[in-house]
Motif scaffolding. Sequence first.
Motif, PDB file in Angstrom:
ATOM      1  N   GLN A  60       1.791  -7.643 -13.817  1.00 58.96           N
ATOM      2  CA  GLN A  60       0.494  -7.688 -13.158  1.00 58.96           C
ATOM      3  C   GLN A  60      -0.021  -9.108 -12.980  1.00 58.96           C
ATOM      4  O   GLN A  60      -0.551  -9.465 -11.923  1.00 58.96           O
ATOM      5  CB  GLN A  60      -0.495  -6.870 -13.982  1.00 58.96           C
ATOM      6  N   GLU A  62       2.413 -11.043 -10.120  1.00 53.49           N
ATOM      7  CA  GLU A  62       2.969 -10.439  -8.915  1.00 53.49           C
ATOM      8  C   GLU A  62       2.732 -11.295  -7.674  1.00 53.49           C
ATOM      9  O   GLU A  62       3.617 -11.422  -6.825  1.00 53.49           O
ATOM     10  CB  GLU A  62       2.434  -9.017  -8.710  1.00 53.49           C
ATOM     11  N   SER A  64       0.922  -3.584  -7.422  1.00 57.63           N
ATOM     12  CA  SER A  64      -0.368  -2.909  -7.444  1.00 57.63           C
ATOM     13  C   SER A  64      -0.730  -2.424  -6.041  1.00 57.63           C
ATOM     14  O   SER A  64      -0.306  -2.997  -5.036  1.00 57.63           O
ATOM     15  CB  SER A  64      -1.453  -3.847  -7.974  1.00 57.63           C
ATOM     16  N   TRP A  75      -1.255   4.682 -12.316  1.00 60.19           N
ATOM     17  CA  TRP A  75      -0.977   3.720 -13.392  1.00 60.19           C
ATOM     18  C   TRP A  75      -0.661   4.435 -14.707  1.00 60.19           C
ATOM     19  O   TRP A  75       0.134   3.947 -15.519  1.00 60.19           O
ATOM     20  CB  TRP A  75      -2.181   2.805 -13.593  1.00 60.19           C
ATOM     21  N   ASN A 106      -7.152   0.562  -5.834  1.00 58.18           N
ATOM     22  CA  ASN A 106      -6.124   0.107  -6.771  1.00 58.18           C
ATOM     23  C   ASN A 106      -5.903   1.162  -7.851  1.00 58.18           C
ATOM     24  O   ASN A 106      -5.945   0.878  -9.038  1.00 58.18           O
ATOM     25  CB  ASN A 106      -6.531  -1.228  -7.408  1.00 58.18           C
ATOM     26  N   LEU A 165       0.354   2.303  -8.670  1.00 61.90           N
ATOM     27  CA  LEU A 165       1.401   1.317  -8.451  1.00 61.90           C
ATOM     28  C   LEU A 165       2.227   1.814  -7.271  1.00 61.90           C
ATOM     29  O   LEU A 165       2.514   3.008  -7.168  1.00 61.90           O
ATOM     30  CB  LEU A 165       2.289   1.151  -9.683  1.00 61.90           C
TER      31      LEU A 165
END
Length: 402
Positions: free
Chosen positions: A201, A204, A234, A272, A294, A297
């Motif tokens: 995370q 990325e 993400s 997630w 968000n 994933l």
Amino acid sequence: MLAGPVPPGAAGCCRRLLAAALAAGLRPLLRGLPPCWVTARRAAGQWPSPGLRVPEAAEAEQLVQQVKHTSVVVRRFITCPRLARKVQRSLQRGASPGSQPVLVECGPGPGVLTRTLLNAGVRVVALENNPAFLPNLQSLENSLDGQLKVIYGDFCRLDPLVTGTAKPPAVYSEKLFETVGVAAVPWRADTPVKFFGILPQSKERLILWRHLFALYECSSIYRYGRAELNIFISEKEYKILTGKPGNAGSYQAITVLCQLGYEIQLLHMEPWSSFFTNLKNGGLAIPKSVRLPNDHLCLVRLTPQQNLFTGSLNPQNSPIFIFMVKQCLAKPKSRLIDRLNSWSLENGSQLLRELEIPENVQTRNVYPEDYKRLFEALQSSNIFTENWWHDEVFENTRNINF
């Protein structure tokens, strides 16, 4: 003389004796056959299913818990067999029949996906950066006949910008490809190798930028051809990579460069909560996002475009093109003509008219293809030969790759 009736059990005995005789007679012949005949099926990617047992989620999570204190970087792992099967099917979706390229699985951890891929007949290279996971993976490697190769290395530290020998788990792509046995192919050929991984995370965006520079320069893994990335990122980052012109929140320089450089395909979206982390408190650590969703994933396939290097864009001048796009979108509400004038271009208005780009257009409203056309038109100008431009390009490139 006619034969009498065969005693009970004699037929089976005769068959066993005949089979033994044939085996004894054929064994020397089989020994003399070339190895390529014996391994032709494996060499063609047609591996027999080894029928490996895939550990349940609780077993895999326990293994991660045992080694989590040895890892500093927060990582996410696939521990659920159901999710592993979904990812395996997604990775094999659209694959052409026949021999398939090797898949480099980056950060396999407990190896749930690894075993699922092996059971599906995929040839896997496990690139693991945590020594605590290596014994389990190496034991699996030793139980197979070349279908799995385990390497101590870190995908996030691929091709470090250091002189001399890289300290493991940093690894050079040249050494990696040599170990795996992947040779370079022409740019327009099929994919020579596939990568899969879950990007950390906190890194990325940096990793994506580094791969963009490597892609446009044909360096690192792209020296060998159009290497394919299959990565979990993400949902927020995915929305940025696929942003549309005019959207100030998601249309950025990385958007333009990714859409020009890659064919972007969404393979799967997963909440997630389906992933297990190595955080000590067991939290999910979902990054917050205000403007963009968000909640998932996203498994995204990034395949380099075959027609990337058409016109005057080439690996040698690509850093200038990248810098030009970054300069234009540094202030997305500014007018493109103002940016051209800041580069001391005397005929900016005429150039935009020839390209059929509105003179008052804002930089956030310019399509990726138009940025490429603009760059190719500017190649004939002396603006790209001035020292200040090249100095800034060098500094920008060096910083983004460090």
